[in-house]
Scaffold this motif. Structure first.
Motif, PDB file in Angstrom:
ATOM      1  N   LYS A 627     -32.162  21.542  73.547  1.00 45.10           N
ATOM      2  CA  LYS A 627     -32.698  21.154  72.237  1.00 45.10           C
ATOM      3  C   LYS A 627     -33.855  22.065  71.848  1.00 45.10           C
ATOM      4  N   ASP A 628     -34.730  22.374  72.797  1.00 49.40           N
ATOM      5  CA  ASP A 628     -35.837  23.282  72.515  1.00 49.40           C
ATOM      6  C   ASP A 628     -35.322  24.666  72.114  1.00 49.40           C
ATOM      7  N   LEU A 629     -34.265  25.118  72.799  1.00 45.66           N
ATOM      8  CA  LEU A 629     -33.692  26.431  72.482  1.00 45.66           C
ATOM      9  C   LEU A 629     -33.137  26.436  71.060  1.00 45.66           C
ATOM     10  N   MET A 630     -32.437  25.386  70.677  1.00 43.81           N
ATOM     11  CA  MET A 630     -31.891  25.302  69.319  1.00 43.81           C
ATOM     12  C   MET A 630     -33.013  25.234  68.283  1.00 43.81           C
ATOM     13  N   ASP A 631     -34.107  24.563  68.624  1.00 41.20           N
ATOM     14  CA  ASP A 631     -35.255  24.513  67.708  1.00 41.20           C
ATOM     15  C   ASP A 631     -35.851  25.902  67.502  1.00 41.20           C
ATOM     16  N   LEU A 632     -35.915  26.685  68.583  1.00 40.42           N
ATOM     17  CA  LEU A 632     -36.432  28.049  68.462  1.00 40.42           C
ATOM     18  C   LEU A 632     -35.499  28.914  67.611  1.00 40.42           C
ATOM     19  N   GLU A 633     -34.192  28.720  67.769  1.00 43.18           N
ATOM     20  CA  GLU A 633     -33.235  29.451  66.937  1.00 43.18           C
ATOM     21  C   GLU A 633     -33.444  29.113  65.460  1.00 43.18           C
ATOM     22  N   ALA A 634     -33.742  27.831  65.185  1.00 40.85           N
ATOM     23  CA  ALA A 634     -33.996  27.408  63.800  1.00 40.85           C
ATOM     24  C   ALA A 634     -35.261  28.077  63.259  1.00 40.85           C
ATOM     25  N   VAL A 635     -36.312  28.167  64.080  1.00 39.92           N
ATOM     26  CA  VAL A 635     -37.543  28.836  63.651  1.00 39.92           C
ATOM     27  C   VAL A 635     -37.261  30.311  63.355  1.00 39.92           C
ATOM     28  N   HIS A 636     -36.446  30.936  64.194  1.00 35.54           N
ATOM     29  CA  HIS A 636     -36.069  32.347  63.949  1.00 35.54           C
ATOM     30  C   HIS A 636     -35.367  32.469  62.605  1.00 35.54           C
ATOM     31  N   ASP A 637     -34.502  31.516  62.277  1.00 33.78           N
ATOM     32  CA  ASP A 637     -33.826  31.525  60.981  1.00 33.78           C
ATOM     33  C   ASP A 637     -34.824  31.360  59.836  1.00 33.78           C
ATOM     34  N   VAL A 638     -35.859  30.555  60.050  1.00 34.70           N
ATOM     35  CA  VAL A 638     -36.883  30.356  59.020  1.00 34.70           C
ATOM     36  C   VAL A 638     -37.637  31.663  58.772  1.00 34.70           C
ATOM     37  N   LEU A 639     -37.935  32.395  59.834  1.00 34.39           N
ATOM     38  CA  LEU A 639     -38.590  33.692  59.672  1.00 34.39           C
ATOM     39  C   LEU A 639     -37.666  34.670  58.947  1.00 34.39           C
ATOM     40  N   ASP A 640     -36.374  34.607  59.242  1.00 32.12           N
ATOM     41  CA  ASP A 640     -35.397  35.412  58.505  1.00 32.12           C
ATOM     42  C   ASP A 640     -35.429  35.070  57.013  1.00 32.12           C
ATOM     43  N   LEU A 641     -35.508  33.764  56.727  1.00 32.71           N
ATOM     44  CA  LEU A 641     -35.564  33.312  55.337  1.00 32.71           C
ATOM     45  C   LEU A 641     -36.800  33.868  54.640  1.00 32.71           C
ATOM     46  N   TYR A 642     -37.938  33.849  55.326  1.00 35.31           N
ATOM     47  CA  TYR A 642     -39.169  34.407  54.756  1.00 35.31           C
ATOM     48  C   TYR A 642     -38.969  35.890  54.439  1.00 35.31           C
ATOM     49  N   LEU A 643     -38.413  36.633  55.384  1.00 30.31           N
ATOM     50  CA  LEU A 643     -38.221  38.073  55.178  1.00 30.31           C
ATOM     51  C   LEU A 643     -37.252  38.335  54.032  1.00 30.31           C
ATOM     52  N   TRP A 644     -36.215  37.520  53.936  1.00 32.03           N
ATOM     53  CA  TRP A 644     -35.236  37.676  52.853  1.00 32.03           C
ATOM     54  C   TRP A 644     -35.919  37.471  51.504  1.00 32.03           C
ATOM     55  N   LEU A 645     -36.741  36.449  51.404  1.00 36.80           N
ATOM     56  CA  LEU A 645     -37.431  36.163  50.144  1.00 36.80           C
ATOM     57  C   LEU A 645     -38.525  37.192  49.859  1.00 36.80           C
ATOM     58  N   SER A 646     -39.078  37.778  50.918  1.00 32.75           N
ATOM     59  CA  SER A 646     -40.176  38.729  50.723  1.00 32.75           C
ATOM     60  C   SER A 646     -39.719  39.967  49.959  1.00 32.75           C
ATOM     61  N   TYR A 647     -38.428  40.308  49.998  1.00 36.82           N
ATOM     62  CA  TYR A 647     -37.923  41.470  49.273  1.00 36.82           C
ATOM     63  C   TYR A 647     -37.525  41.108  47.846  1.00 36.82           C
ATOM     64  N   ARG A 648     -37.527  39.813  47.535  1.00 38.41           N
ATOM     65  CA  ARG A 648     -37.244  39.378  46.161  1.00 38.41           C
ATOM     66  C   ARG A 648     -38.516  38.966  45.431  1.00 38.41           C
ATOM     67  N   PHE A 649     -39.485  38.433  46.177  1.00 40.54           N
ATOM     68  CA  PHE A 649     -40.754  38.000  45.591  1.00 40.54           C
ATOM     69  C   PHE A 649     -41.890  38.566  46.450  1.00 40.54           C
ATOM     70  N   ILE A 650     -42.200  39.841  46.241  1.00 38.27           N
ATOM     71  CA  ILE A 650     -43.145  40.541  47.110  1.00 38.27           C
ATOM     72  C   ILE A 650     -44.537  39.908  47.044  1.00 38.27           C
ATOM     73  N   ASP A 651     -44.958  39.523  45.861  1.00 38.21           N
ATOM     74  CA  ASP A 651     -46.316  38.999  45.705  1.00 38.21           C
ATOM     75  C   ASP A 651     -46.490  37.632  46.365  1.00 38.21           C
ATOM     76  N   MET A 652     -45.444  36.836  46.349  1.00 41.22           N
ATOM     77  CA  MET A 652     -45.564  35.476  46.882  1.00 41.22           C
ATOM     78  C   MET A 652     -45.278  35.405  48.385  1.00 41.22           C
ATOM     79  N   PHE A 653     -44.603  36.416  48.912  1.00 41.16           N
ATOM     80  CA  PHE A 653     -44.331  36.490  50.357  1.00 41.16           C
ATOM     81  C   PHE A 653     -44.871  37.845  50.849  1.00 41.16           C
TER      82      PHE A 653
END
Length: 790
Positions: A627-653
């Motif tokens: 369960k902890d491993l799956m939670d870490l995978e989810a956090v990695h996905d959240v960081l991916d989401l941040y990076l994805w949005l950072s190239y669309r909204f540079i000022d806000m991310f």
């Protein structure tokens, strides 16, 4: 006409007509309402003409009116000017009005007239209920409708004269009725090649490299790419884009990398290189290239992502476009290119190394050999098989879809390393593309894979021939140390089905995917400003018209995100971008993060590095269980989401570089967790955190023959335990530990020791029974160990 003018006309009327016969005023005021049928017959004629005009200008497909969500029209409260209609005529008797409305609703002529204007029975009923509530609950009605109701009460007008007012109200709650033709034009997807004028301005040369896996087709296309003055590689995965990026730069050809979450420019001054490796969704359809390579072109049929391959195929501005993929896509690509006036040159390739389907199944994990890869279609099967392999004193690498790319590469490197003791790979079909692996033998643990069809429905069916060939082709690759590949199954009864699947011809691809653009959705929203984005998508897909060579891709993930952030105040374009962000909707933390990111954006509060660290509760500890491993995978996905949005909204991310460093650190933590995955599985079993997946009885009933057996085996090791219980030795009592494990699907370390003792005792005392049952000694040892899978 102004109210003072109406009052003046009213004052000039004779007193008798003012008191009892207000039809004259009605005729004056009625001119303000459109359309105005002088009689029901004339109204029907107008409706018929409108309907035929609509049919001529738009598509013939009737819209799915169940998608039309009624808007709320609030009844009018007391007016500051008073009830003008009552002053001009008299106050309405609500009981009389109710009788008039009920009579209006029951008239067949009115229902038919409503149908001519697009109001089917469902919409007509909803519109009438809203219309009646509006009239009955309003303190002061509009003058025109007040007077017509008064006229009907005095028999100075017919009940049918209510229809223009009813239709006006219906268009208020269903605005789509007023702009159906415009919506059909906006959603007309019948000539996709015309969307790319830059590509149509040049005569492209299309070369299709066709062949099975490990046939060298991609290699030949990449050689053309490397030798060109400029080029773009479009791959299905970040891993493949990274591989071409590194290979190109290693060959002395400067190459940039573009993925949804990453931009890497090789030139120190940030200038774009002439070559770029990207994921297919990120390719530019306006930049000119000498050579373009589109890998895995057969994915043009993918229910969710096919639109990206269609866009690349029709829109890339390259003198030569090299397509790599299965022969099943040749006919469709040829037809599509015929509509652009471009010919397709087909180059066929044969597999470089032989591959054979074995005549015997693995049957027991005792029979594993170095270079074996067990392919599962369930993460829980991955955990179960890994645990059984560890019990046998072997070490295995693990690869599945939700692992970060760095972890996948690390596990692949571990498996490929001849000096590493890890010689077994347990993986999902994530190995089908994007990883170079030294596999001798592919072993299908199951032939059943849950899939999502074009309608967004979940299906549980045997894998397709295309999928089976893609996975089986990973064995015995030309670049690996195993020059001959083998394929088999875990269970004997599956082998014939596997051979049947592999021997079937691959079904030709019939259609290519399409996807509405942000501009099209914005135009829809202009006509339907009060409609939710999710409902806009539904209506767009319903109104869309496509040629037989295309289909509209499934947009359930988009709609899921749209509904998730619907209540957050965002502009339509920003909302659209957030909804196209790739997220795993099965991960609650990822979904809640999208919601939180959108909320922060709506408040105009930048999502900084320090804010995100607090949000994910950094630093994170190494996983202690699955369960902890799956939670870490989810956090990695959240960081991916941040990076994805950072190239669309540079000022806000703004802190993409810092987040990327954080993600690398997290990747290392996850790699350590996966390296010790059998230990995590063992702890999870003891803590009852590992729940093995199973198919429902409903899904099992859909399968037959061997397929039914496969569905039952998807329960993983729990089913293996069931097999052992189906033919128990006479000495095994109903209350034995083995029976309890089968019933509960659980196993701890202490229970394992006790179970081993039970089986050893049974082997000694009941050798004769085993002989009578025809079970060889080797099979008995396998039974002894298989319950460990739970």
């Amino acid at each position: 006409m102004s109210f003072p003018r109406c009052a003046l006309l009213w004052a000039r009327l004779p007193a008798g007509r003012r008191a009892g016969h207000p039809a004259a005023v009605c005729s004056v005021l009625r001119a303000r309402v459109e359309p105005v049928p002088g009689a029901l017959g004339r109204a029907c004629a107008v409706a018929s003409a409108s309907s035929s005009s609509s049919s001529a200008s738009g598509g013939s497909k009737a819209p799915n009116t169940s998608l039309f969500v009624p808007l709320t029209v609030k009844p009018q409260g007391p007016s500051a000017d008073g009830d003008v209609g009552a002053e001009l005529t008299r106050p309405l008797d609500k009981n009389e009005v109710k009788k008039i409305l009920d009579k209006f609703y029951k008239r067949k002529e009115i229902q038919k007239l409503g149908a001519d204007y697009g109001l089917d029975a469902r919409l007509f009923h909803q519109a009438f209920i809203s219309f009646r509530n509006y009239i009955m609950q309003s303190h002061s009605l509009d003058v025109d409708i007040h007077i017509i109701l008064n006229d009907i009460c005095f028999s100075a007008a017919h009940v049918d004269d209510l229809f223009p007012f009813f239709l006006r109200h219906a268009k208020q709650i269903f605005p789509v009725l007023d702009c159906k033709d415009d919506l059909r034009k906006i959603s007309d997807l019948r000539i996709p090649p015309n969307w790319y004028p830059e590509a149509r301005a040049i005569q492209r040369k299309i070369i299709f490299h066709s062949g099975p896996t490990n046939s060298g087709k991609t290699y030949h296309a990449i050689q053309k790419y490397l030798s060109a003055k400029s080029g773009v590689y479009c791959g299905p995965l970040k891993l493949l884009a990274h591989e071409i990026f590194e290979k190109s730069n290693a060959a002395g050809v400067p190459c940039d990398l573009v993925t949804g979450e990453e931009r890497v420019t090789i030139e120190p001054d940030g200038k774009q290189a002439a070559h770029v490796a990207c994921t297919v969704e990120m390719c530019s359809v306006t930049t000119p290239y000498e050579v373009a390579v589109i890998d895995e072109i057969q994915m043009i049929r993918d229910p969710a992502r096919g639109w990206a391959w269609t866009r690349a195929l029709l829109g890339l501005c390259a003198e030569e476009v090299h397509l790599c993929g299965e022969s099943a896509a040749i006919d469709l690509v040829t037809e599509l290119m015929y509509t652009t006036g471009e010919e397709v040159e087909v180059r066929n390739y044969e597999r470089l190394t032989p591959i054979s389907v074995l005549d015997h199944a693995l049957e027991s994990l005792d029979n594993l050999r170095p270079g074996d890869c067990i392919v599962c279609f369930s993460k829980n099967d991955i955990y179960s098989v890994s645990r059984q392999i560890e019990i046998r004193g072997l070490e295995s690498a693990v690869i599945y879809g939700s692992l970060p790319p760095g972890t996948k590469l690390a596990q692949a490197k571990k498996f490929n390393d001849p000096d590493d003791p890890c010689k077994i790979l347990v993986a999902t079909d994530a190995i089908g593309m994007g990883l170079n692996l030294s596999i001798r033998r592919i072993i299908f643990y199951s032939l059943i894979k849950p899939t999502i069809n074009e309608k967004g429905e979940r299906e549980i069916e045997p894998i397709t021939t295309s999928q089976a060939l893609q996975i089986a082709g990973r064995a015995g690759r030309f670049s690996s140390k195993y020059k001959e590949g083998e394929v088999t199954t875990m269970n004997r009864e599956d082998l014939s089905l596997l051979k049947e699947i592999l021997n079937r011809p691959v079904d030709p691809i019939k259609a290519a995917g399409l996807h509405p653009t942000a501009e099209q959705i914005e135009m829809f929203a202009y006509h339907l400003p009060d409609t939710t984005l999710s409902n806009l998508i539904d209506i767009f897909v319903d109104f869309s018209q496509v040629d037989g060579q295309y289909f509209v891709c499934n947009m359930d993930d988009f709609k899921f995100s749209a509904e998730l952030i619907q209540h957050i105040p965002l502009s339509l374009r920003v909302r659209y971008v957030f909804c196209t962000a790739p997220i795993n909707k099965k991960q609650p933390f990822v979904c809640s993060s999208l919601l939180q990111f959108a909320r922060q954006y709506s408040r105009n509060e930048p999502l900084t590095f320090s804010w995100l660290r607090r949000y994910i509760k950094w630093p994170l500890l190494p996983p202690k269980n699955i369960k902890d491993l799956m939670d870490l995978e989810a956090v990695h996905d959240v960081l991916d989401l941040y990076l994805w949005l950072s190239y669309r909204f540079i000022d806000m991310f703004p802190d993409a570089s810092l987040i990327r460093e954080l993600q690398k650190e997290l990747d290392g933590i996850i790699q350590d967790g996966v390296h010790n995955i059998t230990k995590l599985i063992k702890i999870s079993e003891a803590q009852k955190l590992l729940n093995l997946e199973s198919l429902s009885a409903e899904n099992q009933s859909r399968l037959s023959g061997t397929v039914k057996g496969q569905a039952r085996r998807m329960r993983g090791a729990k089913t293996l335990g069931n097999k052992a219980a189906e033919t128990p030795s006479p000495s095994v009592g109903e209350k034995s530990l083995a029976s309890r494990l089968v019933q509960q699907g659980l196993l701890t370390a202490d229970m394992l020791k006790q179970l081993e003792k039970e089986w050893l005792t049974q082997q000694t005392e009941h050798g004769k029974d085993k002989t009578e049952h025809g079970t060889p000694s080797k099979g008995t040892r396998r039974k002894k160990k298989e319950p460990d899978s739970d």
